[in-house]
Design a protein around this motif. Structure first.
Motif, PDB file in Angstrom:
ATOM      1  N   THR A  37       0.852  -1.223  -0.036  1.00 15.15           N
ATOM      2  CA  THR A  37      -0.153  -0.091   0.054  1.00 15.15           C
ATOM      3  C   THR A  37       0.818   1.350  -0.044  1.00 15.15           C
ATOM      4  OG1 THR A  37      -1.751  -1.225   1.331  1.00 15.15           O
ATOM      5  CG2 THR A  37      -1.798   1.323   1.443  1.00 15.15           C
ATOM      6  N   LEU A  40       1.052   8.146  -0.829  1.00 11.52           N
ATOM      7  CA  LEU A  40       1.449   9.159  -1.641  1.00 11.52           C
ATOM      8  C   LEU A  40       1.954  10.482  -0.944  1.00 11.52           C
ATOM      9  CD1 LEU A  40      -0.846   8.002  -4.420  1.00 11.52           C
ATOM     10  CD2 LEU A  40       1.699   7.819  -4.385  1.00 11.52           C
ATOM     11  N   ILE A 188      -7.559   5.216  -2.345  1.00 13.14           N
ATOM     12  CA  ILE A 188      -7.734   4.819  -3.601  1.00 13.14           C
ATOM     13  C   ILE A 188      -7.500   3.491  -3.622  1.00 13.14           C
ATOM     14  CG2 ILE A 188      -7.261   5.042  -5.834  1.00 13.14           C
ATOM     15  CD1 ILE A 188      -7.775   7.637  -5.045  1.00 13.14           C
ATOM     16  N   ASP A 189      -8.709   2.631  -4.042  1.00 10.20           N
ATOM     17  CA  ASP A 189      -8.621   0.915  -4.146  1.00 10.20           C
ATOM     18  C   ASP A 189      -8.992   0.768  -5.561  1.00 10.20           C
ATOM     19  OD1 ASP A 189      -9.072  -1.675  -4.061  1.00 10.20           O
ATOM     20  OD2 ASP A 189     -11.074  -1.567  -3.120  1.00 10.20           O
ATOM     21  N   SER A 190      -7.687   0.692  -6.323  1.00  6.30           N
ATOM     22  CA  SER A 190      -8.026   0.632  -7.845  1.00  6.30           C
ATOM     23  C   SER A 190      -6.838  -0.469  -8.285  1.00  6.30           C
ATOM     24  CB  SER A 190      -7.483   1.989  -8.425  1.00  6.30           C
ATOM     25  OG  SER A 190      -7.485   1.953  -9.684  1.00  6.30           O
ATOM     26  N   VAL A 193      -3.595   2.384 -12.317  1.00  4.73           N
ATOM     27  CA  VAL A 193      -3.174   3.879 -12.028  1.00  4.73           C
ATOM     28  C   VAL A 193      -4.380   4.904 -12.557  1.00  4.73           C
ATOM     29  CG1 VAL A 193      -1.759   5.904 -12.693  1.00  4.73           C
ATOM     30  CG2 VAL A 193      -0.641   3.892 -12.099  1.00  4.73           C
ATOM     31  N   LEU A 196      -4.774  11.436 -10.530  1.00  2.00           N
ATOM     32  CA  LEU A 196      -4.845  11.716  -9.123  1.00  2.00           C
ATOM     33  C   LEU A 196      -4.570  13.344  -9.047  1.00  2.00           C
ATOM     34  CD1 LEU A 196      -3.010   8.927  -7.458  1.00  2.00           C
ATOM     35  CD2 LEU A 196      -5.502   9.368  -7.314  1.00  2.00           C
ATOM     36  N   LEU A 209      -2.802   4.886  -1.682  1.00  2.00           N
ATOM     37  CA  LEU A 209      -2.982   3.921  -3.004  1.00  2.00           C
ATOM     38  C   LEU A 209      -2.999   2.557  -2.464  1.00  2.00           C
ATOM     39  CD1 LEU A 209      -3.623   3.850  -5.978  1.00  2.00           C
ATOM     40  CD2 LEU A 209      -1.358   4.372  -6.556  1.00  2.00           C
ATOM     41  N   TRP A 211      -3.692  -0.904  -3.898  1.00  4.46           N
ATOM     42  CA  TRP A 211      -4.151  -1.736  -5.106  1.00  4.46           C
ATOM     43  C   TRP A 211      -4.946  -3.146  -4.427  1.00  4.46           C
ATOM     44  CZ3 TRP A 211      -2.066   0.781  -9.060  1.00  4.46           C
ATOM     45  CH2 TRP A 211      -0.602   1.643  -8.714  1.00  4.46           C
ATOM     46  N   LEU A 235       6.032   3.179  -5.514  1.00  5.77           N
ATOM     47  CA  LEU A 235       5.439   2.991  -6.761  1.00  5.77           C
ATOM     48  C   LEU A 235       6.111   2.417  -7.599  1.00  5.77           C
ATOM     49  CD1 LEU A 235       3.841   6.674  -7.452  1.00  5.77           C
ATOM     50  CD2 LEU A 235       2.722   4.707  -7.025  1.00  5.77           C
ATOM     51  N   ILE A 239       3.181   8.022 -11.845  1.00  5.70           N
ATOM     52  CA  ILE A 239       1.895   8.757 -11.651  1.00  5.70           C
ATOM     53  C   ILE A 239       1.989  10.174 -12.407  1.00  5.70           C
ATOM     54  CG2 ILE A 239      -0.362   9.594 -10.539  1.00  5.70           C
ATOM     55  CD1 ILE A 239       0.076   7.060  -8.733  1.00  5.70           C
ATOM     56  N   SER A 566       4.590  -3.501  -5.508  1.00  4.72           N
ATOM     57  CA  SER A 566       4.669  -2.250  -4.686  1.00  4.72           C
ATOM     58  C   SER A 566       5.314  -2.542  -3.438  1.00  4.72           C
ATOM     59  CB  SER A 566       3.334  -1.691  -4.621  1.00  4.72           C
ATOM     60  OG  SER A 566       2.980  -1.208  -5.728  1.00  4.72           O
TER      61      SER A 566
END
Ligand code: BGC
Length: 815
Positions: A37, A40, A188-190, A193, A196, A209, A211, A235, A239, A566
């Protein structure tokens, strides 16, 4: 216990209903999700203060994306977690009134059904009026706003609200929360990318962030928010402020072909060279809850190795760990256009207490400083060259902040590996690519140059390298079990097989969910016919990965590939996958169709969540760790999709047109690492063409490079089904005969195409028609080629736990 259950890998009917998961695997999955996780930004609001009142906004707090959609996501987990429940369980003072509102609304509006290839990319947000937000802000000081994005196979993400961009509802929710609450944290649960850039305008206090982290993912995020665990992620992708800034964006999404004009300038290689100002969060960036200072020794070359040590000191107030990264700059006298920065080494510290230091060995092979010359610009065409000049090395906590620690000096350009031209673009489709020229002050200017196209005669290359048929005397009437116990050689066994048997070995069972394997499997190969099983060859079961075992039975859902990358922690990945492999044994999977290791060329690729990174070194290191973990239990991993499967749109027909240099330096490189460092026993080709030839027909890809140059000795299987084609060099060879000449050994599942799959018996005569054992000229398929692929198949079968299930499979009395 029935015979069929034994054959399928189950010991009892209860096994399928068994929700038990190994607690150690669960705990490593939770740790990996937290370590993956990425924090950022944080102005001090995280970790949440003990007792801090928190209002959680956004439906994804309940409709949490634990994984993406498609073959990589279709695991049947015994449970999943939600962020709301996980925060509550962690003792966070969650605003119960708002939570109740979300719970009841989500119960009434279940997330939409996911039809194959039509996955929802996001879920509509719950309307929340100003009054409710103001009231919640009076009860709680901090808002945690959760934004979610799905990703999936067979569908791209798009540059639209609800996919790459925020929807109006999300934007409004974020803006109103930021205005009303003292602190606003965004999670952000994505799977991909996403944009942002809004975070800077809206006054967000912390941006996290996450994932898709599998069944333990939401718990891991709660751990991070409360500070029980540090956010460990860095990362694996750049981004940028805008999608259009990505180097690939103008060359992505083609319906028939994609020209890789950006060449080696993928992700940060382009941004750091040409447009650093377009980066919002640089590659390698991620905050912890403490800070580190680095001190490096001067790098020194010692033969094939560059020696470098870095000491990392915890300068903050909490224990923590960090990731030290080493980047190379181009040689000062480089003849090739080389990106301004390239990752050459990295290492993660253990937990370091405040004031303490850890010394890391960041030595790396000198070949990581080389470039591939596909044009002869250095005087050495088709070679990995270490160019003359100073190769400066930069050490830091992300690509942007890395500072120069010294240089490796090379007096004269050295050829590290001389190869032959292979897989170059088709002269019928020439194109131009990006390169770079540096001014004396270091300023980079983007240049354009023609891509060298193919000059070799593939027909001649193939004819000169046809394999001889096996000379061993046939062990008539023998069984593969005799080979297993060492009574006869594998070659003597193969020599005893009829061409019909050899041809059968080149096909998987006709459909997915083979009756020979655990229910819900992806297909079987090896002894898929009774006559082969009678010769002692069992059927081997494949199941999808990468985030879990895709069977009907319950199985653990683990962090997705991007989450694992990550972590920058291959050792953790290996440990987790070793336990995952034990689960494969319990669930009846012999081959896990994983890891997915295509490069994140473009942020819109729908399957990026399954893959690792825009960088080949990070990708290769993670994938090699994954494979070593899986194979430690005797089952096999199957890295995929080999190669340049970088988009979902028309993936079955798309032609990836890409220079030999970009292939070598970016797209093939991680696969080469995985072969060298983990020796996978199987490997899956991609659907797409590479420079005009489908990867499963591609002799240069599979035979010249993978097997010839890299010495790969495992099995190669196709991705599921193939297109029809006749070999342009040999008119007698089409479809599976064309594929065998390339050494893509097994067609999966087992029918030539989707159309053939509909037939009762999918096997046609393609191979036998093309075979002419008497013709040694190569105009037809030779016995040597057919035996060579059979050897690749049988080696895998022999190494597989499926050998133990042979008798039970025979007892099924299937044809
Ligand atoms: C995917 C592969 C997958 C296979 C079997 C294909 O559509 O591209 O990644 O392993 O299906 O499910």
């Amino acid at each position: 216990m029935t015979t069929s259950e034994v054959a399928q890998g189950f010991t009892s009917a209860d096994a399928q209903a068994d929700r038990w998961v190994d607690p150690e695997l669960v705990s490593l999955a939770r740790r990996a999700a937290a370590e993956g996780t990425v924090l950022l930004t944080n102005n001090g609001v995280l970790p949440l203060a003990p007792g801090e009142g928190v209002a959680v906004l956004g439906r994804v707090q309940i409709d949490w994306f634990a994984v993406g959609y498609g073959s990589g996501g279709d695991v049947n987990p015994p449970y999943t977690t939600t962020l709301l429940d996980s925060l509550t369980a962690a003792g966070v003072a969650v605003d119960t009134e708002l939570a109740a509102t979300y719970r009841s609304w989500c119960a009434d509006q279940p997330s939409p059904n996911a039809e194959w290839g039509q996955w929802p990319r996001h879920y509509e947000e719950m309307p929340l009026d100003d009054e409710a937000i103001t009231a919640a802000a009076q009860r709680a000081r901090t808002a945690v706003v959760v934004i979610g994005r799905a990703a999936g196979e067979d569908r791209e993400n798009v540059l639209e609200p609800g996919s790459y961009l925020l929807t109006e509802d999300e934007r409004s929710l974020l803006a109103r929360a930021a205005a009303a609450f003292k602190h606003t944290v965004v999670v952000i649960d994505s799977g991909n990318v996403m944009d942002l850039s809004w975070a800077e305008e809206m006054g967000i206090d912390a941006l996290l962030l996450a994932w898709p982290g599998g069944m333990e993912g939401a718990r891991a995020v709660a751990d991070v928010l409360t500070g029980a665990v540090e956010p460990g992620g860095r990362l694996p992708d750049t981004i940028a402020y805008r999608y259009e800034h990505y180097p690939s964006s103008a060359f992505f999404g083609g319906k028939e072909h994609n020209t890789y004009t950006e060449d080696v300038f993928v992700g940060y290689r382009a941004f750091e060279t040409f447009t650093p100002e377009r980066v919002q969060f640089p590659f390698g960036h991620g905050l912890g809850y403490t800070t580190f200072a680095l001190a490096a020794t001067a790098p020194e070359r010692d033969g094939d190795t560059v020696r470098l040590r870095v000491s990392a000191t915890n300068t903050g107030r909490r224990p923590g760990s960090t990731v030290v990264q080493v980047y190379a700059a181009p040689a000062t006298r480089a003849a090739l256009g080389v990106p301004a920065r390239q990752l050459v080494a990295f290492a993660r510290t253990g937990q370091v207490v405040p004031g303490d230091s850890e010394e890391l060995d960041l030595s790396f092979p000198v070949e990581r400083l080389t470039s591939f010359d596909d044009s002869g610009a250095t005087g050495h065409a088709h070679a990995w060259v270490l160019e003359a000049g100073e190769h400066a090395l930069h050490v830091g906590l992300n690509v942007r902040e890395a500072t120069r620690v010294g240089a490796v000096s090379v007096v004269d350009t050295e050829v590290i590996e001389q190869l032959e031209e292979a897989l170059a673009p088709d002269p019928a489709h020439p194109f131009e690519r990006w390169s770079v020229s540096y001014a004396p002050d270091g300023a980079a200017r983007r240049t354009i140059e023609p891509v060298p196209v193919r000059t070799t005669n593939l027909r001649e290359r193939i004819l000169a390298r046809l394999p001889e048929p096996i000379t061993a005397a046939p062990a008539v009437g023998s069984s593969l079990k005799d080979v297993a116990v060492g009574t006869i050689s594998l070659d003597a066994f193969i020599a005893s097989l009829e061409p019909e048997d050899l041809a059968e070995l080149a096909y998987g069972d006709v459909t997915m969910n083979s009756p020979l394997g655990a229910p819900g499997n992806a297909g079987a190969f090896g002894g898929v016919r009774a006559r082969l099983r009678e010769r002692g060859i069992p059927a081997v079961t494949t199941t999808d990965g990468p985030s879990g075992i895709r069977v009907s039975a319950f199985a653990s859902l683990l962090p997705c590939g991007t989450a694992l990358a990550s972590t920058w922690d291959p050792a953790l990945i290996e440990r987790m996958e070793a336990l995952h492999a034990q689960e494969m044994l319990r669930k009846g999977s012999d081959v896990l169709l994983a890891p997915g290791m295509n490069i994140h060329r473009d942020p819109l690729c729908g399957r990026n969540f399954e893959y690792y990174s825009e960088d080949p070194l990070l990708t290769g290191a993670c994938a090699a760790a994954y494979v070593r973990g899986i194979q430690s239990a005797g089952v096999s991993a199957c890295p995929k999709h080999f190669v340049a499967n970088n988009q979902e749109t028309n993936r079955w027909v798309n032609d990836s047109r890409v220079s030999a240099r970009a292939l070598r330096e970016i797209y093939l490189r991680a696969f080469r690492m995985v072969v060298a460092e983990a020796a996978p026993r199987t490997l899956m080709t991609s659907y797409n063409k590479v420079n005009g030839v489908w990867s499963y027909h591609n002799y240069d890809l599979v035979t010249t490079i993978l097997r010839g140059e890299w010495g790969y000795e495992g099995l190669v299987i196709t991705d599921w089904w193939a297109q029809h084609a006749t070999d342009p060099n040999f008119a007698a060879l089409s479809d599976s005969a064309y594929r065998l000449r390339a050494q893509a050994d097994v067609l999966m599942p087992g029918a030539e195409s989707w159309e053939h799959q509909k037939r009762e018996d999918g096997h046609d005569q393609t191979i036998l028609t093309a075979l002419d054992p008497a013709d040694l000229s190569g105009e037809h398929l030779t016995l040597g080629e057919l035996q060579r692929s059979a050897r690749n198949v049988l080696r895998l079968v022999l190494s597989s736990p499926a050998m133990e299930r042979l008798e039970a499979q025979i007892a099924l009395h299937l044809s």
